[in-house]
Design a protein around this motif. Structure first.
Motif, PDB file in Angstrom:
ATOM      1  N   PRO A   1      17.707  18.986   3.880  1.00  0.00           N
ATOM      2  CA  PRO A   1      17.980  17.662   4.483  1.00  0.00           C
ATOM      3  C   PRO A   1      19.453  17.497   4.859  1.00  0.00           C
ATOM      4  O   PRO A   1      20.348  17.939   4.138  1.00  0.00           O
ATOM      5  N   ASN A   2      19.683  16.842   5.984  1.00  0.00           N
ATOM      6  CA  ASN A   2      21.033  16.566   6.451  1.00  0.00           C
ATOM      7  C   ASN A   2      21.459  15.177   5.969  1.00  0.00           C
ATOM      8  O   ASN A   2      20.903  14.170   6.386  1.00  0.00           O
ATOM      9  N   LEU A   3      22.469  15.146   5.104  1.00  0.00           N
ATOM     10  CA  LEU A   3      22.931  13.872   4.543  1.00  0.00           C
ATOM     11  C   LEU A   3      23.560  12.968   5.591  1.00  0.00           C
ATOM     12  O   LEU A   3      23.672  11.756   5.392  1.00  0.00           O
ATOM     13  N   PHE A   4      23.984  13.576   6.703  1.00  0.00           N
ATOM     14  CA  PHE A   4      24.700  12.807   7.720  1.00  0.00           C
ATOM     15  C   PHE A   4      23.771  12.228   8.778  1.00  0.00           C
ATOM     16  O   PHE A   4      24.210  11.809   9.837  1.00  0.00           O
TER      17      PHE A   4
ATOM     18  N   ASP B   1      13.931  13.424  -0.165  1.00  0.00           N
ATOM     19  CA  ASP B   1      13.994  14.692   0.565  1.00  0.00           C
ATOM     20  C   ASP B   1      14.837  15.720  -0.195  1.00  0.00           C
ATOM     21  O   ASP B   1      14.476  16.894  -0.290  1.00  0.00           O
ATOM     22  N   ILE B   2      15.963  15.257  -0.727  1.00  0.00           N
ATOM     23  CA  ILE B   2      16.842  16.175  -1.470  1.00  0.00           C
ATOM     24  C   ILE B   2      16.160  16.630  -2.758  1.00  0.00           C
ATOM     25  O   ILE B   2      16.201  17.812  -3.113  1.00  0.00           O
ATOM     26  N   TYR B   3      15.520  15.702  -3.433  1.00  0.00           N
ATOM     27  CA  TYR B   3      14.806  16.068  -4.658  1.00  0.00           C
ATOM     28  C   TYR B   3      13.708  17.083  -4.358  1.00  0.00           C
ATOM     29  O   TYR B   3      13.524  18.055  -5.090  1.00  0.00           O
ATOM     30  N   SER B   4      13.006  16.884  -3.253  1.00  0.00           N
ATOM     31  CA  SER B   4      11.921  17.793  -2.884  1.00  0.00           C
ATOM     32  C   SER B   4      12.441  19.189  -2.536  1.00  0.00           C
ATOM     33  O   SER B   4      11.732  20.181  -2.714  1.00  0.00           O
TER      34      SER B   4
END
Length: 538
Positions: free
Chosen positions: A258-261, A363-366
Motif C-alpha cells: 500500500p502507498n501511504l501517500f 491494507d498495511i495490516y493485510s
C-alpha cells in the motif's frame, strides 16, 4: 574485471552491524566463495568512513556509513573501486531522523554531503597511491541498500564519475535535495520551468525535467528490488528513481505494498458515512491534510536543524513525547499548532470514523507479511535462487516496460540473416550476369560458328537440303555460301530481367540495412548497461 552482481550484493551486506565486519579478510573470503582466485590481499585496499579522520567524532554525525574497496593490480589491468553506502540501521536514531527529514521531506542534505566528503577523501588517497598513467583508468562502482541506495545514487548523479551504480530495494532520490546541492540542476530547472522552487513545479513535470537532465548518468544506474517490498510503492512527493533499468526478483505475482501517500476511502471506518453527504470526500481531505501536516512538520524541523541536532535533543528529552517539539523555533511551534488544531477540528470524530485512515491501516495490516521483503538478506537470497525480470525505461517517459532480451536478440539475428541471404542472392545474380551469361553466349556462338562453317565448306549439300537445285546449263547458279557472324553486342533484352531483379534486391538490402541500424540503436539505448548483450551487438 568488474565484480559480479552476486558478489557486490554480498559486499553490500557486510556494511550492516548484524553481519560480518568489512575487512580485507572478509572481502578475500567472499572473492574465494565467488571463485575469484587471482586477487591477493596486497591488491585490496579498504576505506571505512568510521575509521577515517573525516568527522569530529567517530563516524558521521548524520548517520552516514560508507566503505570503499579499491582493487588494484597493474599486471592484470585491474583498477576498480567499489563504493558501498549502508542502509537504515534501526539502532541508529540518526538514520531514522534522516529518512524523515531528508529522503521524505528533502529538508536535510546531511548524509549526501557526508557521503560526498567521504568520496572526495577516498579519491584523494587512491590518487596518491596510483601511478600517473593509472589514474585515468580507475573505474568506479556504487552499491547501496535502502537508505544507502538513496545516498549512493544521489552521489553518482552529482559527481557524474561512476561506471555502474545499483540501488538494492533503494529509497528514491529527492529532487528538493538535488536542487539544493547540484547547482547545474538548479540552473536547469530555472531555465526550463522559470523557477527552481520545487514546490511550484508539478510532480510529473519535475520528474521529466530530472530525467532529461540526468539522462547520461541514468544509463549507468540499475534498481534491484524484491517484488512487493514496501519502499518502492511509496510515491513520496518530489522524489524519483533515477535510472533506465529495474530488475525484479522474487514472486512477480506479489501485490504492490500500500502507498501511504494516496488516500483510499471505503466501507471499513467505524460510523463510516454518519449520514453526512460527501463524507468520503471529507475523509480524503482530512487524510491528505494530515499527511501534508506531517510533511511540513518534517520540513520545518529539517530546514532549521541538522540530523545531529535533532538526535541530541531527542536523546535529551528521552521518553517525553513532546521532545521533538522542542526542536522547533517558537514561530514554527505556532504554525504547527494551528495546522494540527485545524486538522483536528475538520476531522470531527477523527480517525475513528475516517474511512481513509481505516482502509490504509487495514491494507498495511493485510500486507504485513511483505515487510521482510525489504531486507538485504531476502533480496540476496532471491537474487541467487530466483528468476530476474528486467524492465527498461520507455524513452522520454517515466514508464518502465518489460522487454524480453532473448526475443529481441533473436529478431535481430533473423533480420541480419535475411540481409545476408539477399546480399548473397545479389552477388549470385551479378556473377551470373557478368560471367555465366557471356559464357553461355560464347558457347552458343561457337556452336553456331561450327554449324555455319560446315555449311560454308559443303554449300551444295546445304542448298540441296534447303530445296535448291541447279542444272549445268542454268544461267545463274551459286558459287558458295557465306553467313553473317554479327553476334556482339548482345541484345539488351538478354539482361533486362536480370538487371530488374538485381535492382529490386538492392532496394531490399538498403531497407533492411536501415531497419537493422535503427534496431541496433534502439537496442543500445535499452541495454547500454547490459555487458553481455552489448558484446553480442558488437
Amino acid at each position: 574485471m568488474e565484480f559480479t552482481p552476486e558478489l557486490r550484493n554480498d559486499l553490500t551486506k557486510l556494511q550492516y552491524e548484524n553481519g560480518e565486519v568489512l575487512s580485507k579478510e572478509t572481502v578475500e573470503g567472499l572473492l574465494i566463495d565467488h571463485e575469484i582466485n587471482h586477487i591477493n590481499s596486497e591488491d585490496i585496499y579498504i576505506y571505512d568512513s568510521n575509521n577515517m579522520d573525516l568527522f569530529n567524532k567517530k563516524g558521521s554525525s548524520s548517520g552516514f556509513d560508507g566503505a570503499a574497496i579499491h582493487v588494484y593490480n597493474k599486471e592484470d589491468n585491474i583498477n576498480e573501486i567499489y563504493y558501498i553506502a549502508r542502509g537504515t540501521e534501526l539502532s541508529q536514531l540518526q538514520d531514522i531522523i534522516y529518512n524523515a527529514i531528508g529522503v521524505t521531506a528533502g529538508a536535510s542534505n546531511d548524509q549526501i554531503l557526508d557521503a560526498t566528503r567521504f568520496y572526495e577523501n577516498v579519491e584523494k588517497e587512491v590518487s596518491n597511491k596510483l601511478p600517473n598513467e593509472e589514474k585515468s583508468t580507475l573505474e568506479r562502482f556504487g552499491d547501496g541498500h535502502s537508505l544507502g541506495g538513496h545516498v549512493i545514487i544521489s552521489l553518482a548523479l552529482i559527481n557524474k564519475e561512476f561506471t555502474d551504480v545499483r540501488g538494492l530495494n533503494d529509497a528514491p532520490v529527492n529532487l528538493k535535495q538535488m536542487a539544493n546541492i547540484d547547482a547545474d540542476f538548479n540552473d536547469f530547472l530555472t531555465f526550463q520551468a522559470g523557477t527552481s522552487d520545487i514546490e511550484k513545479i508539478p510532480n510529473d513535470q519535475l520528474e521529466l525535467f530530472a530525467r532529461e537532465f540526468y539522462a547520461d548518468q541514468a544509463q549507468n544506474i540499475t534498481h534491484v528490488r524484491v517484488k512487493g517490498e514496501p519502499l518502492y510503492a511509496q510515491l513520496i512527493p518530489n522524489t524519483f528513481y533515477a535510472g533506465n533499468k529495474i530488475q525484479y526478483v522474487g514472486d512477480m505475482g506479489a501485490p504492490e505494498f500500500p502507498n501511504l501517500f494516496e488516500s483510499d476511502t471505503g466501507k471499513i471506518g467505524i460510523f463510516h458515512n454518519l449520514l453526512i453527504p460527501g463524507k468520503t470526500i471529507l475523509d480524503k481531505f482530512i487524510y491528505n491534510q494530515s499527511l501534508n501536516l506531517t510533511m511540513n512538520y518534517f520540513g520545518h524541523v529539517g530546514e532549521n536543524n541538522s540530523v545531529d541536532d535533532i538526535n541530541d535533543k531527542l536523546v535529551q528529552s528521552k521518553n517525553r513525547a513532546v521532545g521533538i517539539y522542542n526542536v522547533l523555533t517558537p514561530n514554527q511551534r505556532i504554525r504547527l499548532g494551528i495546522g494540527a488544531g485545524a486538522t483536528m477540528l475538520v476531522g470531527g470524530v477523527g480517525a475513528l470514523s475516517n474511512s481513509a485512515f481505516a482502509n490504509k491501516a487495514w491494507d498495511i495490516y493485510s500486507a504485513r507479511g511483505q515487510f521482510d521483503l525489504h531486507s538485504i538478506s531476502t533480496l540476496i537470497e532471491h537474487y541467487k535462487t530466483g528468476e530476474i525480470t528486467t524492465y527498461h525505461l520507455e524513452p522520454g517517459t517515466s514508464t518502465h516496460i518489460l522487454v524480453n532480451q532473448d526475443v529481441l536478440f533473436n529478431a535481430l539475428q533473423s533480420l541480419e540473416t535475411a540481409l545476408e541471404d539477399k546480399r548473397e542472392a545479389v552477388q549470385e545474380l551479378l556473377s551470373y550476369r557478368e560471367w555465366d551469361v557471356p559464357e553461355l553466349a560464347f558457347e552458343y556462338r561457337e556452336k553456331l560458328n561450327g554449324i555455319m562453317s560446315n555449311k560454308e565448306a559443303n554449300w551444295p549439300a546445304f542448298l540441296s537440303e534447303a530445296g535448291h537445285s541447279y542444272g549445268k546449263n542454268a544461267i545463274y547458279k551459286p558459287t558458295g555460301v557465306t553467313f553473317r557472324r554479327e553476334f556482339d553486342p548482345l541484345d539488351n533484352q538478354v539482361n533486362e530481367n536480370l538487371d530488374l531483379m538485381i535492382e529490386l534486391y538492392q532496394q531490399d538490402i538498403s531497407e533492411l540495412e536501415s531497419i537493422i541500424d535503427a534496431y541496433k540503436e534502439t537496442m543500445h539505448v535499452l541495454f547500454d548497461t547490459d555487458i553481455e548483450l552489448a558484446a553480442k551487438l558488437r
